[in-house]
Write a protein that holds these residues in place. Sequence first.
Motif, PDB file in Angstrom:
ATOM      1  N   THR A  27       0.853  -1.187   0.000  1.00 23.92           N
ATOM      2  CA  THR A  27       0.000   0.000   0.000  1.00 23.92           C
ATOM      3  C   THR A  27       0.885   1.231   0.000  1.00 23.92           C
ATOM      4  OG1 THR A  27      -1.877  -1.052   1.111  1.00 23.92           O
ATOM      5  CG2 THR A  27      -1.686   1.335   1.327  1.00 23.92           C
ATOM      6  N   ASP A  28       0.741   2.074  -1.003  1.00 24.07           N
ATOM      7  CA  ASP A  28       1.544   3.290  -1.111  1.00 24.07           C
ATOM      8  C   ASP A  28       1.016   4.372  -0.175  1.00 24.07           C
ATOM      9  OD1 ASP A  28       3.346   5.202  -2.011  1.00 24.07           O
ATOM     10  OD2 ASP A  28       2.079   5.784  -3.702  1.00 24.07           O
ATOM     11  N   GLN A  29      -0.288   4.629  -0.240  1.00 23.23           N
ATOM     12  CA  GLN A  29      -0.864   5.683   0.582  1.00 23.23           C
ATOM     13  C   GLN A  29      -2.385   5.615   0.585  1.00 23.23           C
ATOM     14  OE1 GLN A  29      -0.710   9.694  -1.738  1.00 23.23           O
ATOM     15  NE2 GLN A  29       1.040   8.526  -2.520  1.00 23.23           N
ATOM     16  N   TRP A  30      -2.955   6.280   1.579  1.00 20.84           N
ATOM     17  CA  TRP A  30      -4.383   6.552   1.644  1.00 20.84           C
ATOM     18  C   TRP A  30      -4.567   8.057   1.567  1.00 20.84           C
ATOM     19  CZ3 TRP A  30      -8.380   3.102   1.760  1.00 20.84           C
ATOM     20  CH2 TRP A  30      -8.075   1.771   2.055  1.00 20.84           C
ATOM     21  N   ARG A  31      -5.549   8.504   0.766  1.00 20.83           N
ATOM     22  CA  ARG A  31      -5.842   9.927   0.657  1.00 20.83           C
ATOM     23  C   ARG A  31      -7.301  10.195   1.038  1.00 20.83           C
ATOM     24  NH1 ARG A  31      -3.051  12.247  -4.932  1.00 20.83           N
ATOM     25  NH2 ARG A  31      -0.892  11.724  -4.374  1.00 20.83           N
ATOM     26  N   ILE A  88      -1.946   9.636   4.142  1.00 22.63           N
ATOM     27  CA  ILE A  88      -1.286   8.741   5.091  1.00 22.63           C
ATOM     28  C   ILE A  88      -0.453   7.731   4.316  1.00 22.63           C
ATOM     29  CG2 ILE A  88      -1.623   7.034   6.914  1.00 22.63           C
ATOM     30  CD1 ILE A  88      -4.253   8.460   7.581  1.00 22.63           C
ATOM     31  N   PHE A  89       0.856   7.657   4.660  1.00 18.25           N
ATOM     32  CA  PHE A  89       1.795   6.725   4.034  1.00 18.25           C
ATOM     33  C   PHE A  89       2.154   5.639   5.059  1.00 18.25           C
ATOM     34  CE2 PHE A  89       2.359  10.798   1.992  1.00 18.25           C
ATOM     35  CZ  PHE A  89       2.547  10.512   0.660  1.00 18.25           C
ATOM     36  N   PRO A  90       1.617   4.410   4.921  1.00 18.54           N
ATOM     37  CA  PRO A  90       2.013   3.330   5.834  1.00 18.54           C
ATOM     38  C   PRO A  90       3.500   3.003   5.668  1.00 18.54           C
ATOM     39  CG  PRO A  90       0.013   2.762   4.611  1.00 18.54           C
ATOM     40  CD  PRO A  90       0.602   3.974   3.946  1.00 18.54           C
ATOM     41  N   ARG A  91       4.169   2.708   6.789  1.00 15.23           N
ATOM     42  CA  ARG A  91       5.585   2.350   6.749  1.00 15.23           C
ATOM     43  C   ARG A  91       5.811   1.121   7.627  1.00 15.23           C
ATOM     44  NH1 ARG A  91       8.790   7.882   7.986  1.00 15.23           N
ATOM     45  NH2 ARG A  91       7.332   7.894   9.748  1.00 15.23           N
ATOM     46  N   ALA A  92       6.352   0.073   7.054  1.00 11.92           N
ATOM     47  CA  ALA A  92       6.554  -1.177   7.777  1.00 11.92           C
ATOM     48  C   ALA A  92       7.489  -0.960   8.968  1.00 11.92           C
ATOM     49  CB  ALA A  92       7.138  -2.233   6.840  1.00 11.92           C
ATOM     50  N   GLY A  93       7.008  -1.321  10.158  1.00 10.89           N
ATOM     51  CA  GLY A  93       7.836  -1.222  11.346  1.00 10.89           C
ATOM     52  C   GLY A  93       7.986   0.173  11.910  1.00 10.89           C
ATOM     53  N   LEU A  94       7.371   1.177  11.264  1.00  9.20           N
ATOM     54  CA  LEU A  94       7.471   2.562  11.711  1.00  9.20           C
ATOM     55  C   LEU A  94       6.073   3.181  11.740  1.00  9.20           C
ATOM     56  CD1 LEU A  94      10.499   3.764   9.532  1.00  9.20           C
ATOM     57  CD2 LEU A  94      10.529   3.347  12.001  1.00  9.20           C
ATOM     58  N   PRO A  95       5.899   4.273  12.493  1.00 10.60           N
ATOM     59  CA  PRO A  95       4.612   4.957  12.439  1.00 10.60           C
ATOM     60  C   PRO A  95       4.339   5.470  11.027  1.00 10.60           C
ATOM     61  CG  PRO A  95       5.927   5.728  14.304  1.00 10.60           C
ATOM     62  CD  PRO A  95       6.827   4.890  13.454  1.00 10.60           C
ATOM     63  N   SER A  96       3.095   5.501  10.647  1.00 13.13           N
ATOM     64  CA  SER A  96       2.740   6.040   9.330  1.00 13.13           C
ATOM     65  C   SER A  96       3.144   7.507   9.235  1.00 13.13           C
ATOM     66  CB  SER A  96       1.233   5.915   9.095  1.00 13.13           C
ATOM     67  OG  SER A  96       0.841   4.566   9.068  1.00 13.13           O
ATOM     68  N   ARG A  97       3.534   7.924   8.027  1.00 17.75           N
ATOM     69  CA  ARG A  97       3.823   9.329   7.782  1.00 17.75           C
ATOM     70  C   ARG A  97       2.547  10.014   7.302  1.00 17.75           C
ATOM     71  NH1 ARG A  97       6.970   9.173   3.639  1.00 17.75           N
ATOM     72  NH2 ARG A  97       6.071  10.623   2.144  1.00 17.75           N
ATOM     73  N   THR A  98       2.282  11.217   7.805  1.00 20.11           N
ATOM     74  CA  THR A  98       1.042  11.925   7.504  1.00 20.11           C
ATOM     75  C   THR A  98       1.350  13.275   6.865  1.00 20.11           C
ATOM     76  OG1 THR A  98      -0.069  10.869   9.379  1.00 20.11           O
ATOM     77  CG2 THR A  98      -1.093  12.856   8.470  1.00 20.11           C
ATOM     78  N   ASN A  99       0.658  13.584   5.784  1.00 16.89           N
ATOM     79  CA  ASN A  99       0.761  14.896   5.143  1.00 16.89           C
ATOM     80  C   ASN A  99      -0.564  15.633   5.280  1.00 16.89           C
ATOM     81  OD1 ASN A  99       3.359  14.464   4.322  1.00 16.89           O
ATOM     82  ND2 ASN A  99       2.935  14.415   2.136  1.00 16.89           N
ATOM     83  N   HIS A 100      -0.492  16.904   5.661  1.00 16.52           N
ATOM     84  CA  HIS A 100      -1.643  17.806   5.656  1.00 16.52           C
ATOM     85  C   HIS A 100      -1.435  18.773   4.495  1.00 16.52           C
ATOM     86  CE1 HIS A 100      -2.863  16.464   9.693  1.00 16.52           C
ATOM     87  NE2 HIS A 100      -1.560  16.434   9.955  1.00 16.52           N
ATOM     88  N   ILE A 101      -2.389  18.806   3.555  1.00 22.11           N
ATOM     89  CA  ILE A 101      -2.175  19.579   2.334  1.00 22.11           C
ATOM     90  C   ILE A 101      -3.399  20.442   2.019  1.00 22.11           C
ATOM     91  CG2 ILE A 101      -1.566  19.484  -0.118  1.00 22.11           C
ATOM     92  CD1 ILE A 101      -0.582  16.590   0.417  1.00 22.11           C
ATOM     93  N   PRO A 102      -3.354  21.740   2.300  1.00 22.30           N
ATOM     94  CA  PRO A 102      -4.364  22.642   1.731  1.00 22.30           C
ATOM     95  C   PRO A 102      -4.018  22.948   0.278  1.00 22.30           C
ATOM     96  CG  PRO A 102      -2.885  23.858   3.169  1.00 22.30           C
ATOM     97  CD  PRO A 102      -2.452  22.422   3.237  1.00 22.30           C
ATOM     98  N   GLN A 103      -5.030  23.055  -0.565  1.00 24.71           N
ATOM     99  CA  GLN A 103      -4.820  23.259  -1.994  1.00 24.71           C
ATOM    100  C   GLN A 103      -5.829  24.267  -2.525  1.00 24.71           C
ATOM    101  OE1 GLN A 103      -5.230  19.671  -4.320  1.00 24.71           O
ATOM    102  NE2 GLN A 103      -4.844  20.680  -6.258  1.00 24.71           N
ATOM    103  N   ALA A 104      -5.376  25.156  -3.376  1.00 27.49           N
ATOM    104  CA  ALA A 104      -6.246  26.080  -4.095  1.00 27.49           C
ATOM    105  C   ALA A 104      -6.316  25.644  -5.559  1.00 27.49           C
ATOM    106  CB  ALA A 104      -5.712  27.508  -4.015  1.00 27.49           C
ATOM    107  N   VAL A 105      -7.515  25.683  -6.141  1.00 23.51           N
ATOM    108  CA  VAL A 105      -7.725  25.199  -7.503  1.00 23.51           C
ATOM    109  C   VAL A 105      -8.481  26.260  -8.304  1.00 23.51           C
ATOM    110  CG1 VAL A 105      -8.685  23.379  -8.948  1.00 23.51           C
ATOM    111  CG2 VAL A 105      -7.909  22.834  -6.638  1.00 23.51           C
ATOM    112  N   VAL A 106      -7.997  26.520  -9.513  1.00 26.11           N
ATOM    113  CA  VAL A 106      -8.689  27.395 -10.467  1.00 26.11           C
ATOM    114  C   VAL A 106      -8.975  26.565 -11.719  1.00 26.11           C
ATOM    115  CG1 VAL A 106      -8.594  29.507 -11.826  1.00 26.11           C
ATOM    116  CG2 VAL A 106      -7.509  29.430  -9.566  1.00 26.11           C
ATOM    117  N   THR A 107     -10.233  26.502 -12.137  1.00 28.00           N
ATOM    118  CA  THR A 107     -10.626  25.697 -13.285  1.00 28.00           C
ATOM    119  C   THR A 107     -11.308  26.574 -14.347  1.00 28.00           C
ATOM    120  OG1 THR A 107     -10.982  23.759 -11.874  1.00 28.00           O
ATOM    121  CG2 THR A 107     -11.976  23.709 -14.073  1.00 28.00           C
TER     122      THR A 107
END
Length: 209
Positions: free
Chosen positions: A160-164, A187-206
């Motif tokens: 598993t690479d990540q959950w978004r 959330i990035f699962p890591r074997a034997g280590l705590p998962s790494r977590t990213n918080h990402i605010p994003q602005a989008v113009v379409t």
Amino acid sequence: MLLAALAAAWQPSKAFASDEETQFWLNTIVTGGLSEDTTLTIDGTQRWRKEEEGSDQRTIRVLVEQQVGDAARVGGGIGVFETGGLTEIRLAQQAVFTPGRFELRTRLEERFFDSADRMELRLRQRVQYNQPIAQGWRGTAGVEWLGIMQSRNSDEGASTDQWRFQTSIVHSLGENLDIGAIYWLVIFPRAGLPSRTNHIPQAVVTYRF
């Protein structure tokens, strides 16, 4: 005001541990019909990261989709990702099914990295719910699983690479222009280590042509 609020949310917190990171993304999208049932989408993203988390990233992606029924479409495209002088070329194929306000997407990606042992193969499965809020306003909430079917490193297997997890609000400024704000919890699962977590605010113009 939207950009200012997102920038404020992006400011690093001293409480963040080494396995908890923050980024800010700015995304511009141009999309429109090539024919009655065929759509072209070009999207570019600038992704800013704290210096200790790695280099900033720039992306450009092109996607062509074909409507194949009232609630289904298929498509494919190519993307280029530049990160600190390293390049990823990404091919993608996807199918999207939209029953009611739900959007179900399956995407397969072939990823080519500088100096990698081989092509990486990644499968992505996303469920998203779309909700009208008021005149000119709508919101979404969704979850996506990203799994490595074949790693770029020959000595690594499937994983598993990540959950978004994401939620967004979008406002239409007119018939052809939308602006939106998105929050991503990645959330990035890591074997034997705590998962790494990213918080990402994003602005989008379409922009739609």
